[in-house]
Design an enzyme around this catalytic site. Sequence first.
Site, PDB file in Angstrom:
ATOM      1  N   TYR A   1      -2.266  -0.429  10.117  1.00 59.52           N
ATOM      2  CA  TYR A   1      -2.490  -0.959   8.754  1.00 59.52           C
ATOM      3  C   TYR A   1      -1.209  -0.831   7.930  1.00 59.52           C
ATOM      4  CZ  TYR A   1      -3.967  -1.040   3.868  1.00 59.52           C
ATOM      5  OH  TYR A   1      -4.058  -1.312   2.521  1.00 59.52           O
TER       6      TYR A   1
ATOM      7  N   SER B   1       0.828  -1.206   0.000  1.00 54.20           N
ATOM      8  CA  SER B   1       0.000   0.000   0.000  1.00 54.20           C
ATOM      9  C   SER B   1       0.860   1.253   0.000  1.00 54.20           C
ATOM     10  CB  SER B   1      -0.878  -0.013   1.256  1.00 54.20           C
ATOM     11  OG  SER B   1      -1.394   1.271   1.509  1.00 54.20           O
TER      12      SER B   1
HETATM   13  N1  LIG Z   1      -8.443  -0.100  -2.609  1.00 56.78           N
HETATM   14  C1  LIG Z   1      -7.362   0.623  -2.333  1.00 56.78           C
HETATM   15  O1  LIG Z   1      -7.316   1.840  -2.543  1.00 56.78           O
HETATM   16  C2  LIG Z   1      -6.121  -0.034  -1.789  1.00 56.78           C
HETATM   17  C3  LIG Z   1      -4.985   0.773  -1.587  1.00 56.78           C
HETATM   18  C4  LIG Z   1      -3.836   0.185  -1.076  1.00 56.78           C
HETATM   19  C5  LIG Z   1      -3.800  -1.175  -0.823  1.00 56.78           C
HETATM   20  N2  LIG Z   1      -4.916  -1.936  -1.008  1.00 56.78           N
HETATM   21  C6  LIG Z   1      -4.830  -3.369  -0.714  1.00 56.78           C
HETATM   22  O2  LIG Z   1      -5.298  -4.088  -1.839  1.00 56.78           O
HETATM   23  C7  LIG Z   1      -5.937  -5.293  -1.427  1.00 56.78           C
HETATM   24  C8  LIG Z   1      -7.332  -5.359  -1.999  1.00 56.78           C
HETATM   25  O3  LIG Z   1      -8.060  -4.236  -1.513  1.00 56.78           O
HETATM   26  P1  LIG Z   1      -9.577  -3.982  -1.873  1.00 56.78           P
HETATM   27  O4  LIG Z   1      -9.754  -2.525  -2.016  1.00 56.78           O
HETATM   28  O5  LIG Z   1     -10.024  -4.897  -2.968  1.00 56.78           O
HETATM   29  O6  LIG Z   1     -10.256  -4.408  -0.476  1.00 56.78           O
HETATM   30  P2  LIG Z   1     -11.542  -5.315  -0.172  1.00 56.78           P
HETATM   31  O7  LIG Z   1     -11.763  -5.211   1.295  1.00 56.78           O
HETATM   32  O8  LIG Z   1     -12.662  -4.950  -1.077  1.00 56.78           O
HETATM   33  O9  LIG Z   1     -11.049  -6.775  -0.549  1.00 56.78           O
HETATM   34  C9  LIG Z   1     -10.348  -7.618   0.342  1.00 56.78           C
HETATM   35  C10 LIG Z   1     -11.074  -8.948   0.396  1.00 56.78           C
HETATM   36  O10 LIG Z   1     -10.319  -9.816   1.255  1.00 56.78           O
HETATM   37  C11 LIG Z   1     -11.226 -10.561   2.030  1.00 56.78           C
HETATM   38  N3  LIG Z   1     -10.539 -10.957   3.266  1.00 56.78           N
HETATM   39  C12 LIG Z   1     -10.176 -10.159   4.301  1.00 56.78           C
HETATM   40  N4  LIG Z   1      -9.572 -10.883   5.255  1.00 56.78           N
HETATM   41  C13 LIG Z   1      -9.535 -12.160   4.796  1.00 56.78           C
HETATM   42  C14 LIG Z   1      -9.036 -13.380   5.337  1.00 56.78           C
HETATM   43  N5  LIG Z   1      -8.462 -13.432   6.558  1.00 56.78           N
HETATM   44  N6  LIG Z   1      -9.167 -14.519   4.619  1.00 56.78           N
HETATM   45  C15 LIG Z   1      -9.752 -14.479   3.389  1.00 56.78           C
HETATM   46  N7  LIG Z   1     -10.260 -13.366   2.835  1.00 56.78           N
HETATM   47  C16 LIG Z   1     -10.148 -12.214   3.537  1.00 56.78           C
HETATM   48  C17 LIG Z   1     -12.402  -9.648   2.289  1.00 56.78           C
HETATM   49  O11 LIG Z   1     -13.610 -10.362   2.564  1.00 56.78           O
HETATM   50  C18 LIG Z   1     -12.481  -8.842   0.995  1.00 56.78           C
HETATM   51  O12 LIG Z   1     -13.444  -9.400   0.110  1.00 56.78           O
HETATM   52  C19 LIG Z   1      -5.860  -5.282   0.096  1.00 56.78           C
HETATM   53  O13 LIG Z   1      -4.720  -6.018   0.482  1.00 56.78           O
HETATM   54  C20 LIG Z   1      -5.686  -3.829   0.441  1.00 56.78           C
HETATM   55  O14 LIG Z   1      -5.043  -3.659   1.691  1.00 56.78           O
HETATM   56  C21 LIG Z   1      -6.067  -1.394  -1.490  1.00 56.78           C
END
Ligand SMILES: NC(=O)c1ccc[n+]([C@@H]2O[C@H](COP(=O)([O-])OP(=O)(O)OC[C@H]3O[C@@H](n4cnc5c(N)ncnc54)[C@H](O)[C@@H]3O)[C@@H](O)[C@H]2O)c1
Length: 320
Positions: A153, A128
């Site tokens: 985080y 991130s």
């Molecule tokens: N969206 C953003 O702007 C952004 C920015 C930086 C980093 N990220 C990272 O990208 C990744 C995807 O983010 P996103 O926006 O799609 O988030 P999101 O929350 O929509 O997707 C994450 C998914 O992981 C699942 N999950 C969480 N814990 C779990 C576990 N222990 N076992 C199995 N499944 C689990 C959740 O149910 C969810 O569906 C994450 O790692 C997030 O930290 C996202």
Amino acid sequence: MRILVTGTAGFIGFHLARRLLAEGHEVVGIDNFNDYYPVKLKEDRHRLLEALPGYRGERLDLTEGERLAALVRDWRPAAVCNLAAQAGVRYSLTNPHVYQKANLEGFLNILEACRHADPQPRLVYASSSSVYGGNTKLPFSESDRVDTPISLYAATKKANELMAHSYSHLFGMQTIGLRFFTVYGPWGRPDMAMWIFTDAMLKGKPIKVFNHGQMSRDFTYVDDIVQGLCGALFAPGLDNYEIFNLGNHRSENLLDMIGLLGRTLGVEPKMEFLPMQDGDVPATYADVAKAQAKLGFSPTTPIAAGIPAFVEWYREYHGI
Ligand SMILES: NC(=O)c1ccc[n+]([C@@H]2O[C@H](COP(=O)([O-])OP(=O)(O)OC[C@H]3O[C@@H](n4cnc5c(N)ncnc54)[C@H](O)[C@@H]3O)[C@@H](O)[C@H]2O)c1
């Protein structure tokens, strides 16, 4: 190719899985469908994936290490893409243990599953932009020091990069970490500012604008992120351990974003100006030269195109 994607009921995982399936790959998708935000949205995304040929969904938690290891060992994917995690900076101030479970213990299980698989898959995982913490040198570059996270985080995402480094070093595993910058678009996340602002504006409610509006973000459209993810999954010539920024390489003023969102919705935004929130950073801006050179990453979507695409989806999904 066979690709294991975690977090496929989530925002980015859903989009990545759709792209991979459209390109003819086989995808197994993992998610625990937790209720951090409405489970219905996760189920709706997953239903679309289940209808596509080449997809198999598994309801699995990353903390179930043995099930995870057996899946990777038996299905033998060419690559594993770990997007499942507990996301969100603010939630980590009140629910730290969820981050420990999903982002630390869960990520260790991913590393272990890949380490013991034969052949070892390439591991691509979500880091991130928050790892840049309070850094003030812009744009943020992968060569900058990132030793001062300002939220748990961010600390877990930095920890993932360190854990990956040790596994690449010890076991020759190829690990590619991607620092995403504020991803938005259709099927997005209800806990993120663009969704919260849209919801409030359509209800005629005021929106909370932190740091009195003195914020800027590198907003990255989800299709551009997926293009970068595909580069990370398939590009030849990558080192065993890599970290890449994936951002739009434009830092947009938050008030400009709100103005554009309001014009797109046909609503005059009502704003409540508030001080900075704990854990938040005033500005993000990605240097993407390395991703351009090694992944062929080329973001093409300005917010002037991405925000209307998000709003169109939002209205259709909610029937408003
Ligand atoms: N969206 C953003 O702007 C952004 C920015 C930086 C980093 N990220 C990272 O990208 C990744 C995807 O983010 P996103 O926006 O799609 O988030 P999101 O929350 O929509 O997707 C994450 C998914 O992981 C699942 N999950 C969480 N814990 C779990 C576990 N222990 N076992 C199995 N499944 C689990 C959740 O149910 C969810 O569906 C994450 O790692 C997030 O930290 C996202």
